[in-house]
Structures are given as C-alpha cells and as structure tokens.
Write a protein that holds these residues in place. Structure first.
Motif, PDB file in Angstrom:
ATOM      1  N   LEU A 127      32.122  29.509  33.471  1.00  0.00           N
ATOM      2  CA  LEU A 127      31.762  31.034  33.706  1.00  0.00           C
ATOM      3  C   LEU A 127      33.321  31.734  33.864  1.00  0.00           C
ATOM      4  O   LEU A 127      34.023  31.322  34.597  1.00  0.00           O
ATOM      5  CB  LEU A 127      31.023  31.296  35.208  1.00  0.00           C
ATOM      6  N   SER A 128      33.558  32.540  32.730  1.00  0.00           N
ATOM      7  CA  SER A 128      34.965  33.256  32.688  1.00  0.00           C
ATOM      8  C   SER A 128      34.679  34.497  33.345  1.00  0.00           C
ATOM      9  O   SER A 128      33.948  35.378  32.927  1.00  0.00           O
ATOM     10  CB  SER A 128      35.270  33.284  31.408  1.00  0.00           C
ATOM     11  N   MET A 129      35.591  34.871  34.373  1.00  0.00           N
ATOM     12  CA  MET A 129      35.662  36.114  35.045  1.00  0.00           C
ATOM     13  C   MET A 129      36.483  36.916  34.026  1.00  0.00           C
ATOM     14  O   MET A 129      37.351  36.898  33.751  1.00  0.00           O
ATOM     15  CB  MET A 129      36.091  36.107  36.460  1.00  0.00           C
ATOM     16  N   HIS A 130      35.790  38.516  34.001  1.00  0.00           N
ATOM     17  CA  HIS A 130      36.647  39.719  33.343  1.00  0.00           C
ATOM     18  C   HIS A 130      37.455  40.335  34.673  1.00  0.00           C
ATOM     19  O   HIS A 130      36.737  40.654  35.579  1.00  0.00           O
ATOM     20  CB  HIS A 130      35.630  40.459  32.630  1.00  0.00           C
ATOM     21  N   ARG A 131      38.547  40.862  34.128  1.00  0.00           N
ATOM     22  CA  ARG A 131      39.574  41.482  35.303  1.00  0.00           C
ATOM     23  C   ARG A 131      39.137  42.828  35.018  1.00  0.00           C
ATOM     24  O   ARG A 131      40.144  43.671  35.190  1.00  0.00           O
ATOM     25  CB  ARG A 131      40.848  41.033  35.015  1.00  0.00           C
ATOM     26  N   THR A 132      37.980  43.249  34.833  1.00  0.00           N
ATOM     27  CA  THR A 132      37.804  44.826  34.571  1.00  0.00           C
ATOM     28  C   THR A 132      37.807  45.499  36.132  1.00  0.00           C
ATOM     29  O   THR A 132      37.732  46.679  36.315  1.00  0.00           O
ATOM     30  CB  THR A 132      36.788  45.183  33.924  1.00  0.00           C
ATOM     31  N   GLU A 133      37.183  44.582  37.036  1.00  0.00           N
ATOM     32  CA  GLU A 133      36.787  45.131  38.191  1.00  0.00           C
ATOM     33  C   GLU A 133      38.268  45.255  39.164  1.00  0.00           C
ATOM     34  O   GLU A 133      39.330  44.453  38.896  1.00  0.00           O
ATOM     35  CB  GLU A 133      36.092  44.217  38.973  1.00  0.00           C
ATOM     36  N   PRO A 134      38.600  46.494  39.794  1.00  0.00           N
ATOM     37  CA  PRO A 134      39.349  46.560  40.818  1.00  0.00           C
ATOM     38  C   PRO A 134      39.578  45.693  41.894  1.00  0.00           C
ATOM     39  O   PRO A 134      38.608  44.986  42.368  1.00  0.00           O
ATOM     40  CB  PRO A 134      39.340  48.121  41.401  1.00  0.00           C
TER      41      PRO A 134
END
Length: 874
Positions: free
Chosen positions: A797-804
């Motif tokens: 599962l790869s996390m996306h850094r769009t969240e602050p």
C-alpha cells in the motif's frame, strides 16, 4: 313533747291556742333549707387511685374510637398522645397491677387501623393535607411506642379472648357504680323540691290545717314512735333530713338484677350458636331456589335467572352470593335436564358475575376467582365446540332466545368474554412479583389461555364473521409473536408447522380482511418482531420499509406505539446479530438517546423531573406495562447500542481528528466518553458501560486485543452475550468487527507516518486474512477516506503525500481562528464609531467634523480587508 300533746282543754278559746302555738314554734332560719358546701362534700364518692386512672384511660379510648370511625387522623394523633400521657400518670398503678388488658386491646386495634389506612393508597390520595400529615406522624410514633409493649401485644394477638371475663367484670362494676350514682342523684333531684315545698308550706298554712283531723287521727304506732328527738328542731334541721336514703341492701339488689340480666343475655346469645356434636360440623341447609311443589321448567329457571341478574350492580348486593346462586341455579337446571342451551345461558351470566366481582378495573381479581373463571370458561368453550346446534351471538335478542328446541339460540358474545379473560390474565401477571413463585404459577395458566384461544378460533371460523375472525386471530398473534421457537433453526420448514408458517397464515388473513387500520398495523408489527427474533433480517427489514409505519406511527394509540418501539428494538438486535452494525445503531439510537428506554418499552415507570404524574395518569400508565416474561433486557440493549456506536464512532473520530466541525454519530456515546474522561481516578472496569469505555480507548490507541478482551470476557458473557441464541457465533462476529474497525482506525491515525506498508504485515498485525485486508483498504480508497494506492504484484500500500501534516493542519486552524477574531473586532469597532446606513439628523454635524479622521481610517480598514480576501483567494 310534741306540740299536739300540749294542747289545752276544751274550755280554752281559740285565740289562746293560737298564741301558745306561735310561742312554742321555734324560729327556723332560712339557711337551714339550703345545701351547704360541707353537705355537698359529704355526698362525694371516694375512689381509689386505680379507678381514677383507669377511668381516665377509658374515656380517652372511647374518644379515640369515635375519631377512628370517621377517620379523623389529626384527632386520632392527638388522642394517642393524650393516651400516652395518661398512661404515664398511671405508671404506679400499672407497676402494681400490671398492664390493663383494655389498654393492650386499644394499642392492637390502633396498630391494625393505622396499617389498614396506610395500605389504602386510594383513600390516602383523597384525604386532606392535615390528615395525611397526621397519619404519617401517627404511624411513626405508634411504631416506636409499641416496641415497649411488643411481647404483651404479641401475646394478646395469640390469645385475644384470654382475660375477657375479668375485663367484663371490671366494666360491670364500673357500670354499677355509675348507675348507682346516677340513681341517687336522680332521686335527690326529685325528692328535694317536694320535701322543701312541703315544709315551707307548713309555715304558711293556717292553724286550721295544722289542727285538722288528719293529724289527730294518726295511728298509735306513729304516736309511740314519735319523740322529742325526732322533731326537726333548729339544731338538727338540715338538708339531710329531707333526702331519701338508699340502703346498701337495695343497692346490692340492683347490682344483682343487672348481673342476672347480663347472664340471661349471654345465655340467649350462646343459644344462637349450635355446638358441634360428634366431631363433625352440622350442615345447615340453605334456602332452596324454588318452592317444594313448584314445577321446574325453562320459564321458571329463566324467570329466576332474571331475578338474580336484576340485583347486579345495585348497592348492597353481595357479589359472591350472586355467583353462588347462579352456580346453584346451574346445578338445578342440569338436574332437571333443561338442555345445553340453558346451561350455556347460565354460564354466560356466571362469567359476567365473576367479572363484576372486582369493581376496580385497575386491579386484578383474586386467585380463587381467577381459577373459577378459567374453569367456567373452559366448560363454556367445550359446550360451544361440541354442540354445533347452539347458536350464540350478540345480535340475538332476549325475546328470540330458544332453549327448548333445536336449533338453540342464546344471546351472548363468546369473543368478548374471551377477550376479557385475556385482559384479566394480563392483569394477574402485572400484579405478581416477577421474581416470585406466584408469577411462575400464574404463568403456567398461559397454556390454558392459549388452548381456549385455539378452541375459540375453531368456533369463530365456523360461525363468526370476518371481523370476529380478525379479532380472534390478533389475540392468537399477540400470544405468539414474542416467543422464541428454537425449532425454526433446526427443523426444515416442510416437515412441520412452525411458528413462522402460523404467523404468516394469521397475518395474511388480517391483511386481506381487516377493515380497521389498527388490527392491520398491530399484525404487521408482530410479524416483523417475530421475523427479527428468529434472525430473518431481510424479511423483517423489507416488511418494515414497505409498510411505511414510521411515517404515521405517532398518530396511533399508545399500546400500538409501544409495540412499534419493541419491534424497532428487536429489529436493531437482529441487525447486530447479523453483523449490520450501522443498521443496528440506526434502529436503537432513538430509543437509547432519550434515556427513557424502560418507559418507551412499557417495562416500568421512570420519574420525571419536569412534571409529576397525577394519580390518574400513573394508574393508566401502570395498566399499560407489559408482564415480565415479555420484557427485553435493557442492559443487553444498552450494551449492543454502545458497542455499535463504538465501532462506528472511533474510526470516524480518527479520520476527522483535526476537523473542527466534526459531526457526532452518537451523542450518548460521546456523553459516556466525556464522563469517563472527567474522572480523576480510573480503576479497572466493573460495569458494562465501563467495559465499553475502556474498549473504546484501546481501539483508539490501535490495541485491538485489549479492546476485544474488554468486550468479550467472562463477566460480559454472563451479563450480555450468553443471552443471545447461538452466543458463540455472536462473539466471533464481534471479534471480527473489532479487528476490522481497529485496522481502519490504525490506518487513519498513522497513514502520514508511512510511505508504504505491506498488506501481509497488516494481516499479521490484526490477525486477519490478506483478502479481507485488501477488501477493507480498497473500500477506504474508493470512498476517498484514504489517499493511497495498491500495488497488486508486491501487495504493498503506497501512501500519497497530498494530505497536510499535523503541523500544517494546526497552522491552518490557527489562521482561520485569527481571521475570525480580527473580523469580530472590526465589527465591534464599527458599532462603536457609528454606521453610515443608520445616521440620524442630529448626528450629521458631528460626523462631518470627524469625516477626515474617522472616514479616512474606515476607508483604509476596508481596503485592508479587501486585500486580505484577495490574497486568501489566491
């Protein structure tokens, strides 16, 4: 010598004799005719200390009895206090003679009177405030006072007739003394004026009367007995001379006559009681219903029946005697073979008399009357089901009844009688203590009631209308819908008639034939309840949604609304057992959020803070309460609701931790959590609610094992989970739900920490299968709850850094709060400096003077606001 023997010779003149008489007559002072104080004291009767004290006690007891008759509790309290003071005065006599028996009798009767009055709640609600206060005070004081005489009073209760002869003897002696005093006083009052008038008349009478022939013709015995000592001379002429004396012998004779009279009265009273001979009681024959030579036929029996029934409801009618007379009339009818129709007619009237035996509709009948009611109803139903030639109906007039020839016609409604029997059975269960053996004994009668309903169903299907059949079917449904049928899970549906098939048959007939919405609504709710009880979730849910009952249930009657609440609760429990947590929460939230679940389910009354119930409202609400065997466990209900709220609320709180305007799924759950956080010292959980709170904290921290141990343990199993059918299945379901929601909570909390995470690692951490983990994460990505992507070949599962980050989120929150604070301050300053749109003519000059300073400053402030808004948009 007497002045009569001093008379002169015949040659003396009349004037000389008159002068001599006047000279010889002594001057009698006027005070000699008046009773002096010393003479009055001489007539006083000297009594002993015992008589005085006992007489005072008896007077107070007499007044106390009069006040008890009119139930003047304030006066009874005053009399009781006076009685205690009088008893304290007589302490010396009591220590010497012992406690008088009449005093113990008074205390025992007063205690029984107070107990009876206190138990009569209906009467207590109608009395005045003064009497109510007096009754409460009297009850407390009497209870405390009777502790001193506890042994004596218990001995008196065991032997109330002991010592009765001594009491009667004392009362007779007292009555004799009082009657003797009253007789003497009466004789004094009658004789005293006669004597005085006679003597006064002797002063005024002429000399001719004094020297009359009557005086001189007295007998020789009177002359010899008279002497100078007997003359009423001035020295001995007192009031005692004129009083009639009563000798002791005459007084003794009077007392003897009174005692003999009382003995004869007792003898007459004893003759009225017939002694038992030979160890067996004598059988007294009752007066016969008919004359000896009277012909007993249908007309005579009907006439006698109407005579007995005519006294129904009248004042002074003995209801038990009426039932006995009707039973005797039935026996007479059976003995003379008057036919089954007459037997049924009398049985209808016996049932009506049994229902009338208890005039208070809010209370249940006595046990012996209930057993008699069941026996009579069973006999009546057997007669109607076996004898098809008997037609019974409420539309048959009394003039058209036929008891002699076939077909028989009898006026009466068997369905109405059966409905009344069913209501009385419910009241019998309501009146019993739910945890007593009496309740179990009464609950055994439900099998008899259900058998009567089955027989009634057979009879009504043959002779009744569709409306009557619907009413009969609904009664059967209401005795069936809440009962759990374990065979519904094991036995195939085609091999036996299960409760599901029976409910389906009865309810479908009501759906098709009922003309009133009430019967149809209740039938639908009962069928939904029965489906939900047996875990048929989809059938119950679809029937609830298709009926649209939730739209207009508030317009139904109160019993139907109670049934709707029960059905909704059972639907929520069914959804929880099937794993539909959100549906379970939605079904239970309305009942649990009000904190009145007991009252809404008619399982008890909850004290209300806003307003108190009137006595009439309390009676009506108690009449609606359900018997204990129909109750839903409230602790189980609360536990299911809190666990459902925990499984929904904790992941949502983790996902929206930084959201200021986060909505609450369950307010009650948040209240429970806040109350636990306010506690300074939190120990190990003890109650069910504390276990759920501790499990919620463990799930929030990502420790699913601790959460599972708090929810599923021996204490919670015994209290909650073992109450379910197939409890192991329910526990496994809860365990899997905790694991899944803990995984979701973990991803929400720590997704910003990871760049990527392996699915097998998550499966190992939460002891789930990899496909289950894959499914959960896929749903989160599709629902935009988690900003990530799945790599299928590597199962990563790869996390996306769009969240602050957390720091960025806090900075954004701070910027919004500062901006709102500045805006509020500007508005306050505008109000203080004035507003251009609401200027008055009186302030125009003042505003023109300050235009350069104030206007320019306001314009600069507005320009700065526009600049901030522009930069914020960019």
């Amino acid at each position: 010598m007497s002045r009569f023997f001093r008379a002169g010779s015949d040659s003396e003149t009349e004037t000389e004799s008159e002068e001599e008489v006047q000279q010889q007559r002594p001057a009698i002072p006027a005070r000699a005719y008046q009773l002096s104080d010393d003479e009055e004291d001489a007539r006083r009767i000297v009594r002993s200390e015992k008589d005085k004290r006992y007489e005072e006690l008896r007077d107070i007891i007499k007044t106390l009895k009069n006040h008890k008759k009119i139930k003047d509790m304030a006066s009874v309290l005053t009399d009781f206090e006076s009685l205690g003071r009088a008893y304290d005065k007589a302490r010396k006599v009591v220590d010497k003679e012992g406690i008088p028996r009449f005093y113990l009798r008074c205390l025992v009767e007063l205690e029984d009177f107070v107990t009876e009055s206190w138990e009569d709640r209906e009467w207590r609600k109608t009395i005045s405030k003064n009497n109510s206060k007096g009754l409460t005070t009297l009850r407390q004081k009497l209870k405390k006072y009777c502790r001193t005489f506890e042994e004596e009073m218990s001995h008196y209760r065991e032997n109330p007739d002991e010592g009765e002869d001594e009491e009667e003897r004392e009362e007779e002696e007292e009555d004799g003394r009082e009657s003797k005093e009253s007789d003497d006083e009466g004789e004094v009052e009658e004789i005293r004026p006669m004597k005085a008038a006679k003597f006064v008349g002797s002063d005024v009478e002429s000399d001719e009367d004094e020297d009359s022939d009557d005086i001189w013709n007295q007998s020789s015995e009177d002359e010899s007995s008279s002497s100078d000592d007997d003359l009423p001379v001035a020295g001995r002429l007192t009031a005692e001379y004129f009083l009639k004396t009563t000798t002791e012998q005459e007084a003794a004779k009077k007392e003897k006559k009174k005692k003999e009279k009382k003995k004869t009265d007792r003898r007459k009273a004893d003759e009225e009681w017939q002694p038992v001979k030979g160890g067996a009681p004598l059988i007294v024959e009752k007066p016969k219903m008919f004359a000896k030579d009277q012909e007993i036929n249908h007309e005579a029996v009907v006439k006698k029946l109407y005579e007995i029934v005519a006294a129904r409801g009248k004042k002074g009618t003995d209801r038990s005697q009426m039932i006995d007379m009707l039973v005797e009339l039935k026996n007479v009818s059976d003995a003379n073979n008057l036919g089954p129709a007459m037997h049924v007619k009398i049985l209808f009237n016996i049932m009506a008399a049994i229902f009338d035996y208890n005039p208070n509709i809010a209370t249940c009948m006595r046990n012996e009357m209930w057993e008699m009611c069941l026996e009579t109803m069973t006999t009546l139903m057997d007669m109607l089901t076996r004898r098809e030639e008997i037609n019974v109906g409420e539309k048959i007039l009394e003039e058209n009844e036929n008891f002699e020839t076939v077909p028989y016609r009898v006026r009466g409604c068997i369905l109405t009688v059966m409905e009344r029997v069913d209501e009385e059975f419910t009241k019998m269960l309501q009146a019993c203590d739910a945890h007593s053996t009496e309740f179990v004994e009464r609950l055994k009668d439900e099998q008899k009631v259900c058998k009567l309903l089955e027989d009634l169903e057979i009879y009504v299907e043959k002779h009744g209308t569709s409306e009557e059949i619907c009413r009969c079917y609904l009664r059967r449904i209401e005795h069936l819908y809440f009962k759990f049928d374990p065979t519904a899970f094991d036995v195939p549906a085609d091999k036996s008639v299960t409760s599901e098939k029976l409910m389906d048959k009865l309810c479908k007939f009501i759906y098709a034939k009922d003309l009133t919405d009430r019967l149809r609504t209740r039938a639908i709710l009962c069928q939904i309840y029965h489906h939900a009880l047996h875990d048929r979730w989809f059938q119950a849910r679809d029937l609830m949604l298709m009926s649209h009952l939730q739209d207009n249930i508030q317009h139904s009657d109160v019993p139907t609304q109670i049934l709707y609440n029960r059905t909704l609760v059972q639907l929520g429990l069914c959804a929880f057992r099937q794993g539909h947590v959100r549906d379970a929460h939605n079904a239970l939230v309305d009942i649990q959020s009000s904190n009145r679940a007991k009252e809404l389910l008619a399982q008890g009354l909850v004290p209300q803070r806003q307003h108190e119930r009137t006595p009439e409202q309390e009676k009506i609400e108690k009449r609606r309460l359900l018997p204990y065997h129909m109750h839903i466990n409230l602790e189980l209900l609360e536990c299911v609701y809190l666990v459902s709220a925990m499984l929904l609320e904790i992941p949502y709180m983790a996902a929206h931790e930084l959201d200021v305007r986060r909505r609450m799924i369950s307010k009650n759950f948040h209240h429970v959590m806040k109350m636990s956080e306010r506690q300074t010292l939190t120990g190990p959980p003890e109650s069910m609610r504390e276990h759920v709170v501790a499990a919620s904290k463990a799930m929030k921290a990502g420790d699913w094992r601790a959460c599972k141990n708090f929810i599923i343990n021996e204490k919670m199993n015994a209290k909650v989970w073992d109450l379910f059918h197939q409890a192991d299945k329910v526990r496994d379901l809860i365990r899997s739900k905790i694991q899944e929601e803990s995984l979701r909570t973990y991803l929400f909390c720590y997704s910003s920490v990871y760049d990527s995470i392996s699915l097998p690692y998550l499966a190992l951490m939460f002891e789930l299968e990899t496909p289950v983990v894959h499914s959960i994460i896929s749903k989160m990505i599709i629902g935009e709850e988690l900003m990530a992507s799945l790599d299928e070949p590597s199962q990563v599962l790869s996390m996306h850094r769009t969240e602050p980050t957390r720091l960025q989120s806090l900075a954004l929150q701070l910027a919004e709060k500062v901006a709102s604070l500045v805006e509020n301050n500007e508005r306050i300053m505008e109000v203080k400096q004035g507003n251009f749109f609401f200027q008055k003519s009186s302030n125009q000059n003042y505003m023109q003077q300050n235009q350069n300073w104030g206007g320019g400053r306001r314009q600069n402030r507005q320009e700065g606001r526009y600049d901030r808004e522009r930069s914020r948009n960019y």
